[in-house]
Design a protein around this motif. Structure first.
Motif, PDB file in Angstrom:
ATOM      1  N   PRO A   2       0.807  -1.230   0.000  1.00  0.00           N
ATOM      2  CA  PRO A   2       0.000   0.000   0.000  1.00  0.00           C
ATOM      3  C   PRO A   2       0.839   1.278   0.000  1.00  0.00           C
ATOM      4  O   PRO A   2       0.462   2.268  -0.646  1.00  0.00           O
ATOM      5  N   PHE A   3       1.968   1.287   0.717  1.00  0.00           N
ATOM      6  CA  PHE A   3       2.833   2.471   0.716  1.00  0.00           C
ATOM      7  C   PHE A   3       3.391   2.720  -0.686  1.00  0.00           C
ATOM      8  O   PHE A   3       3.442   3.860  -1.165  1.00  0.00           O
ATOM      9  N   ARG A   4       3.817   1.659  -1.345  1.00  0.00           N
ATOM     10  CA  ARG A   4       4.378   1.808  -2.693  1.00  0.00           C
ATOM     11  C   ARG A   4       3.323   2.289  -3.680  1.00  0.00           C
ATOM     12  O   ARG A   4       3.586   3.178  -4.509  1.00  0.00           O
ATOM     13  N   LEU A   5       2.135   1.695  -3.597  1.00  0.00           N
ATOM     14  CA  LEU A   5       1.090   2.052  -4.557  1.00  0.00           C
ATOM     15  C   LEU A   5       0.575   3.465  -4.344  1.00  0.00           C
ATOM     16  O   LEU A   5       0.270   4.177  -5.318  1.00  0.00           O
ATOM     17  N   GLN A   6       0.442   3.898  -3.098  1.00  0.00           N
ATOM     18  CA  GLN A   6      -0.068   5.250  -2.835  1.00  0.00           C
ATOM     19  C   GLN A   6       1.008   6.313  -3.033  1.00  0.00           C
ATOM     20  O   GLN A   6       0.779   7.318  -3.723  1.00  0.00           O
ATOM     21  N   HIS A   7       2.168   6.123  -2.429  1.00  0.00           N
ATOM     22  CA  HIS A   7       3.204   7.148  -2.468  1.00  0.00           C
ATOM     23  C   HIS A   7       4.017   7.103  -3.758  1.00  0.00           C
ATOM     24  O   HIS A   7       4.464   8.148  -4.251  1.00  0.00           O
ATOM     25  N   GLY A   8       4.228   5.918  -4.290  1.00  0.00           N
ATOM     26  CA  GLY A   8       5.052   5.802  -5.482  1.00  0.00           C
ATOM     27  C   GLY A   8       4.285   5.963  -6.774  1.00  0.00           C
ATOM     28  O   GLY A   8       4.810   6.519  -7.748  1.00  0.00           O
ATOM     29  N   TYR A   9       3.020   5.483  -6.803  1.00  0.00           N
ATOM     30  CA  TYR A   9       2.249   5.500  -8.040  1.00  0.00           C
ATOM     31  C   TYR A   9       1.014   6.389  -7.968  1.00  0.00           C
ATOM     32  O   TYR A   9       0.352   6.590  -8.983  1.00  0.00           O
ATOM     33  N   GLY A  10       0.681   6.902  -6.802  1.00  0.00           N
ATOM     34  CA  GLY A  10      -0.412   7.854  -6.682  1.00  0.00           C
ATOM     35  C   GLY A  10      -1.804   7.267  -6.676  1.00  0.00           C
ATOM     36  O   GLY A  10      -2.787   7.985  -6.909  1.00  0.00           O
ATOM     37  N   PHE A  11      -1.955   5.981  -6.391  1.00  0.00           N
ATOM     38  CA  PHE A  11      -3.285   5.396  -6.315  1.00  0.00           C
ATOM     39  C   PHE A  11      -3.989   5.832  -5.028  1.00  0.00           C
ATOM     40  O   PHE A  11      -3.344   6.096  -4.006  1.00  0.00           O
ATOM     41  N   THR A  12      -5.305   5.868  -5.065  1.00  0.00           N
ATOM     42  CA  THR A  12      -6.093   6.199  -3.876  1.00  0.00           C
ATOM     43  C   THR A  12      -6.213   4.975  -2.980  1.00  0.00           C
ATOM     44  O   THR A  12      -6.029   3.832  -3.443  1.00  0.00           O
ATOM     45  N   PRO A  13      -6.543   5.177  -1.677  1.00  0.00           N
ATOM     46  CA  PRO A  13      -6.723   4.011  -0.791  1.00  0.00           C
ATOM     47  C   PRO A  13      -7.762   3.023  -1.308  1.00  0.00           C
ATOM     48  O   PRO A  13      -7.593   1.811  -1.175  1.00  0.00           O
ATOM     49  N   GLY A  14      -8.854   3.547  -1.909  1.00  0.00           N
ATOM     50  CA  GLY A  14      -9.866   2.649  -2.451  1.00  0.00           C
ATOM     51  C   GLY A  14      -9.335   1.800  -3.589  1.00  0.00           C
ATOM     52  O   GLY A  14      -9.644   0.608  -3.692  1.00  0.00           O
ATOM     53  N   GLU A  15      -8.532   2.412  -4.462  1.00  0.00           N
ATOM     54  CA  GLU A  15      -7.938   1.661  -5.565  1.00  0.00           C
ATOM     55  C   GLU A  15      -6.945   0.620  -5.057  1.00  0.00           C
ATOM     56  O   GLU A  15      -6.867  -0.494  -5.596  1.00  0.00           O
ATOM     57  N   VAL A  16      -6.182   0.998  -4.036  1.00  0.00           N
ATOM     58  CA  VAL A  16      -5.226   0.054  -3.451  1.00  0.00           C
ATOM     59  C   VAL A  16      -5.953  -1.163  -2.891  1.00  0.00           C
ATOM     60  O   VAL A  16      -5.534  -2.308  -3.079  1.00  0.00           O
ATOM     61  N   GLY A  17      -7.065  -0.909  -2.185  1.00  0.00           N
ATOM     62  CA  GLY A  17      -7.840  -2.023  -1.643  1.00  0.00           C
ATOM     63  C   GLY A  17      -8.338  -2.958  -2.736  1.00  0.00           C
ATOM     64  O   GLY A  17      -8.306  -4.183  -2.586  1.00  0.00           O
ATOM     65  N   ALA A  18      -8.775  -2.388  -3.856  1.00  0.00           N
ATOM     66  CA  ALA A  18      -9.264  -3.207  -4.964  1.00  0.00           C
ATOM     67  C   ALA A  18      -8.141  -4.023  -5.590  1.00  0.00           C
ATOM     68  O   ALA A  18      -8.359  -5.145  -6.076  1.00  0.00           O
ATOM     69  N   MET A  19      -6.924  -3.480  -5.593  1.00  0.00           N
ATOM     70  CA  MET A  19      -5.798  -4.196  -6.197  1.00  0.00           C
ATOM     71  C   MET A  19      -5.269  -5.308  -5.296  1.00  0.00           C
ATOM     72  O   MET A  19      -4.738  -6.309  -5.778  1.00  0.00           O
ATOM     73  N   ILE A  20      -5.390  -5.148  -3.971  1.00  0.00           N
ATOM     74  CA  ILE A  20      -4.902  -6.155  -3.036  1.00  0.00           C
ATOM     75  C   ILE A  20      -5.916  -7.280  -2.840  1.00  0.00           C
ATOM     76  O   ILE A  20      -5.553  -8.431  -2.567  1.00  0.00           O
ATOM     77  N   ALA A  21      -7.203  -6.965  -2.988  1.00  0.00           N
ATOM     78  CA  ALA A  21      -8.270  -7.933  -2.715  1.00  0.00           C
ATOM     79  C   ALA A  21      -8.146  -9.247  -3.484  1.00  0.00           C
ATOM     80  O   ALA A  21      -8.527 -10.303  -2.957  1.00  0.00           O
ATOM     81  N   PRO A  22      -7.625  -9.269  -4.727  1.00  0.00           N
ATOM     82  CA  PRO A  22      -7.526 -10.571  -5.431  1.00  0.00           C
ATOM     83  C   PRO A  22      -6.697 -11.614  -4.700  1.00  0.00           C
ATOM     84  O   PRO A  22      -6.918 -12.813  -4.906  1.00  0.00           O
ATOM     85  N   TRP A  23      -5.737 -11.191  -3.864  1.00  0.00           N
ATOM     86  CA  TRP A  23      -4.922 -12.177  -3.126  1.00  0.00           C
ATOM     87  C   TRP A  23      -5.801 -13.052  -2.237  1.00  0.00           C
ATOM     88  O   TRP A  23      -5.863 -14.274  -2.411  1.00  0.00           O
ATOM     89  N   PRO A  24      -6.513 -12.470  -1.225  1.00  0.00           N
ATOM     90  CA  PRO A  24      -7.306 -13.346  -0.348  1.00  0.00           C
ATOM     91  C   PRO A  24      -8.449 -14.039  -1.060  1.00  0.00           C
ATOM     92  O   PRO A  24      -8.799 -15.172  -0.715  1.00  0.00           O
ATOM     93  N   PHE A  25      -9.022 -13.390  -2.078  1.00  0.00           N
ATOM     94  CA  PHE A  25     -10.145 -14.038  -2.753  1.00  0.00           C
ATOM     95  C   PHE A  25      -9.682 -15.204  -3.629  1.00  0.00           C
ATOM     96  O   PHE A  25     -10.392 -16.194  -3.775  1.00  0.00           O
TER      97      PHE A  25
END
Length: 456
Positions: free
Chosen positions: A282-305
């Motif tokens: 999440p730190f890399r995606l938000q600070h390095g690539y500028g994604f929003t917290p909501g977008e980060v959550g959507a990108m991480i969700a495929p792992w547990p699902f």
């Protein structure tokens, strides 16, 4: 167990798993609100999470040994009762000290239940379906961890923060009632309890982890080093003491079996790797690539699902296919996925991250259930509570070490780039090698002396 009682037992265990995992994760989203309402610093509010995790790690093994003495069902339900009462008391917390005390009792109850959960699963399912049962339990762990932040946010949107804890009370009561009827009555062994070993175990994990946490959160390096050093001294005392105990708290007798030692080792590396990536990304995606917290959550969700679907399939396969082979394939997939995550393009689309996370989740899902099945299935039946406690302790220790490693990398300025994914990749390579090593027939067949030691 015969049906339909088996289904009641499965429902009780599944519901208990969901509640324990969610309660450990859901508080994170409420920390800013708790800090504001209780008028404390944000850094102090983090103790609401860390106290829970620390008490869990410290007490899992002592409780698993207690399960052999008083009975698995009695300890599991007693832990659930303590957990339920403490969860209800969280609703009435008006100060941080009171909330921390109640959270510590929540963790005690959760540790008592978790410590014998795998042993109960072994008693619920036929031997030929043990992998399926452990795979199903892994699904509930993964889904609960994935849904906890979303559930916490939804509750906070409509209710004050105490409801984040209180909403679980009715489900905890339902789990107690189902367990009362359905859980198997595994008789206690009537063995002695190693009280000194329990004290050594608590001090080992408590001091070592507290010292590591202090070192990365601004504490004095000298004091933190002294705390870790004291923990390591107690670790040495623990191992020396347990080697001479007929009924050890720390299952050193099981770890003498090469296949179980390798299983615990590869699991530790895998859990450190997964936590390292999940907390740093999440730190890399938000600070390095500028994604929003909501977008980060959507990108991480495929792992547990993805894990939710792969883990039960892997569990079923592990009843017929060697766990070393499945785990090796799983870690190979995870290694490739972590390399691809480390080498993300300069301007990734959300799908570029999402499919890599799904690949990672499938790799870890293919590893976790067979590994747990091998540990529980290989241990002598008289030591299955200790084997289950070992699984939970390794998982929590790996997650705690992974979180500490993330904090260290962030403090060094290396936590928002490729480094966490590359380190995680190295860890999965080691975990995969350990898993494949279990295919050696000489390691899979314990000697007579080892069997005697394990049966003790």
């Amino acid at each position: 167990m015969p049906t339909p009682r088996r289904y009641l037992a499965i429902a009780a265990i599944s519901l208990g798993t969901v509640l324990t995992v969610i309660d450990g994760q859901i508080a994170g989203v409420a920390l800013p609100t708790i800090a504001r309402d209780l008028k404390v610093d944000g850094s102090a509010s983090v103790l609401v999470v860390t106290v829970y995790q620390l008490v869990l790690v410290m007490t899992l093994l002592p409780f698993s040994a207690l399960g052999d003495r008083i009975g698995l069902k009695r300890l599991y339900q007693g832990g659930q009762l303590v957990f339920t009462i403490a969860t209800a008391l969280c609703f009435f917390a008006k100060s941080l000290p009171f909330l921390l005390i109640v959270r510590a009792f929540q963790a005690l109850g959760g540790a008592a239940a978790l410590s014998v959960m795998a042993a109960l699963i072994r008693s619920i399912y036929p031997a030929r379906q043990l992998g399926r049962g452990l795979g199903l339990n892994t699904v509930f762990v993964s889904v609960s961890a994935a849904l906890a932040p979303t559930a916490g946010g939804a509750i906070l949107a409509v209710a004050p923060w105490p409801w984040v804890f209180a909403v679980g009370v009715p489900f905890a009561i339902l789990s107690l009632l189902l367990g009362r009827i359905g859980l198997p009555d595994v008789p206690p062994r009537g063995v002695g309890y190693d009280g000194l070993g329990a004290v050594y175990c608590i001090l080992t994990f408590g001091l070592t982890i507290s010292g590591l946490e202090a070192s990365v959160h601004g504490g004095s390096p000298v004091v933190a080093g002294a705390i870790v050093g004291a923990g390591l001294i107690f670790a040495i005392l623990l191992v020396r003491h347990e080697l001479s105990e007929p009924h050890p708290i720390m299952p050193v007798d099981l770890l003498k079996l090469p296949v179980l030692a390798l299983s615990a080792t590869c699991a530790l590396f895998a859990f450190v790797a997964s936590m390292l990536l999940l907390l740093s990304l999440p730190f890399r995606l938000q600070h390095g690539y500028g994604f929003t917290p909501g977008e980060v959550g959507a990108m991480i969700a495929p792992w547990p699902f993805t894990t939710m679907f792969v883990a039960p399939t892997a569990g079923i396969l592990s009843d017929k296919v060697p766990a070393g082979f499945l785990g090796g394939i799983g870690m190979a997939i995870a290694t490739v996925a972590l390399f691809l995550l480390a080498m993300l393009p300069a301007q990734p689309h959300w799908f570029d991250v999402a499919w890599r996370m799904a690949l990672c989740g499938s790799g870890f899902g293919l590893f976790l259930s067979p590994n747990a099945r091998l540990v529980v299935g290989s241990a002598p039946r008289t030591r299955m509570a200790s084997a289950g406690g070992l699984i939970s302790t390794v998982r929590l220790t790996g997650q705690t070490l992974g979180a500490t490693l993330v904090a260290t990398l962030l403090a060094m300025g290396l936590g928002e780039g490729r480094m966490p994914a590359l380190i995680a990749m190295a860890l999965t390579i080691v975990a995969g090698a350990c898993s494949l090593a279990r295919l050696n027939p000489a390691l899979r067949r314990p000697s007579a002396g080892e069997l005697e030691s394990g049966a003790a």
